[in-house]
Enzyme design. Structure first.
Site, PDB file in Angstrom:
ATOM      1  N   HIS A  44      -6.400  -4.527  -7.749  1.00 48.41           N
ATOM      2  CA  HIS A  44      -6.489  -5.737  -8.027  1.00 48.41           C
ATOM      3  C   HIS A  44      -7.861  -5.994  -7.873  1.00 48.41           C
ATOM      4  O   HIS A  44      -8.072  -7.742  -8.029  1.00 48.41           O
ATOM      5  CB  HIS A  44      -6.727  -6.792  -6.207  1.00 48.41           C
ATOM      6  N   GLU A 151       3.971  -0.856   1.997  1.00 48.14           N
ATOM      7  CA  GLU A 151       4.338  -2.224   1.977  1.00 48.14           C
ATOM      8  C   GLU A 151       5.547  -2.476   0.907  1.00 48.14           C
ATOM      9  O   GLU A 151       5.210  -3.738   0.487  1.00 48.14           O
ATOM     10  CB  GLU A 151       2.787  -2.318   0.853  1.00 48.14           C
ATOM     11  N   ASP A 177       1.628  -7.611   1.515  1.00 46.70           N
ATOM     12  CA  ASP A 177       3.299  -7.112   0.594  1.00 46.70           C
ATOM     13  C   ASP A 177       4.720  -6.885   2.080  1.00 46.70           C
ATOM     14  O   ASP A 177       5.271  -7.204   1.867  1.00 46.70           O
ATOM     15  CB  ASP A 177       2.352  -5.769  -0.629  1.00 46.70           C
TER      16      ASP A 177
HETATM   17  C1  3PY Z   1      -1.555  -5.120   1.315  1.00 46.71           C
HETATM   18  O1  3PY Z   1      -1.872  -6.008   1.989  1.00 46.71           O
HETATM   19  O2  3PY Z   1      -0.544  -5.861   0.570  1.00 46.71           O
HETATM   20  C2  3PY Z   1      -2.741  -4.717   0.370  1.00 46.71           C
HETATM   21  O3  3PY Z   1      -1.841  -3.695  -0.098  1.00 46.71           O
HETATM   22  C3  3PY Z   1      -3.778  -4.149   1.187  1.00 46.71           C
HETATM   23  O4  3PY Z   1      -4.590  -5.033   1.661  1.00 46.71           O
HETATM   24 MG    MG Z   2      -0.497  -4.479  -1.210  1.00 48.57          MG
END
Ligand code: 3PY
Ligand code: MG
Length: 256
Positions: A44, A151, A177
């Site tokens: 990111h 995630e 996510d």
């Molecule tokens: C999320 O929360 O999606 C992450 O990848 C970590 O912050």
């Molecule tokens: Mg993430």
């Protein structure tokens, strides 16, 4: 020696953070905080592999363990981070057991996987460890943690199979996510989210592996610990800087 792995094995809870600025001043400064590790974020943040390699060096010089988050699920993204010397590799947005098996193949040397071998920054270009090739392969297979993220709903639905993949050392829960993928964006107090974390923790612990989770504040840390999470990656360096300066500005304004 991977100090984060050592702490995890002792049942201690190492504390990390995501490093997003790519600033070497920040990485060096974080070495004075007591943080155990930073996650150099190639997913990111604007950070690329050249910046990552310098951040890893500055972690080593400043008493922190360097983890890296891969840009994507590809051999090159994985191998480059490992070769610059990260001791933990977080891989985002995995969906299937087959992807995890590929990750093991790229990340672990035989007999576990088929990681390509080269001397590199990680081993002082062949001058750091004084080990035979066979011993070096074993050393890195033991030392470097491979940690895909859970995630996505797809990964969550198959977490028991994923957690059982040989060669994975743990799972990282990305709460943002994951909650989005489960249809409850940001609702970390909902039963759906809490039960999802419970199921992931059980599946991973049943395999003798560990679970790391992101937390953005202390209440989330407490929730994560109560749910059995083994380590917290707390916030991101820009967010922490913003919070700290906001408080300073508020406090200074109150001084008459
Ligand atoms: C999320 O929360 O999606 C992450 O990848 C970590 O912050
Ligand atoms: Mg993430």
């Amino acid at each position: 020696m991977n100090k984060v792995k050592e702490k995890l094995l002792k049942g201690e809870r190492p504390i990390g953070t995501f490093e997003e600025t790519g600033s070497q001043y920040v990485v060096e400064a974080l070495g004075y905080t007591g943080l155990d590790y930073i996650i150099i974020d190639n997913e990111h943040a604007p950070t690329d592999i050249e910046t990552s390699s310098i951040s890893v060096k500055n972690c080593e010089l400043n008493g922190m363990t360097a983890f890296g988050r891969a840009r994507e699920i590809s051999r090159s993204a994985v191998l480059k981070l490992l070769d610059v010397g990260v001791q933990g590799l977080i891989v985002p947005y995995v969906k299937t057991k087959e992807e995890c098996e590929k990750l093991v193949g790229w990340s672990k040397y035989p007999p576990i996987g088929e990681r390509g071998f080269s001397t590199s920054r990680k081993d002082g270009f062949g001058y750091k460890l004084g080990l035979s090739v066979a011993d070096e392969m074993k050393y890195y297979n033991d030392e470097v943690l491979l940690i895909p993220q859970c995630e996505t709903k797809d990964a969550f639905d198959h977490i028991e199979e994923i957690a059982a993949v040989k060669g994975l050392d743990g799972i990282f829960i990305g709460p943002y996510d994951l909650s989005i993928s489960l249809g409850i964006p940001g609702d970390f107090d909902s039963d759906v989210f809490v039960n999802a974390v419970r199921r992931i923790v059980k599946a991973v612990h049943d395999q003798g592996k560990f679970v790391i989770m992101f937390a953005g504040n202390n209440d989330r840390v407490k929730q994560a610990y109560d749910l059995g999470i083994d380590s917290i990656a707390y916030s991101l360096d820009p967010a922490v800087i913003i919070e700290a300066y906001k408080k300073i500005v508020d406090d200074v304004k109150k001084i008459k």
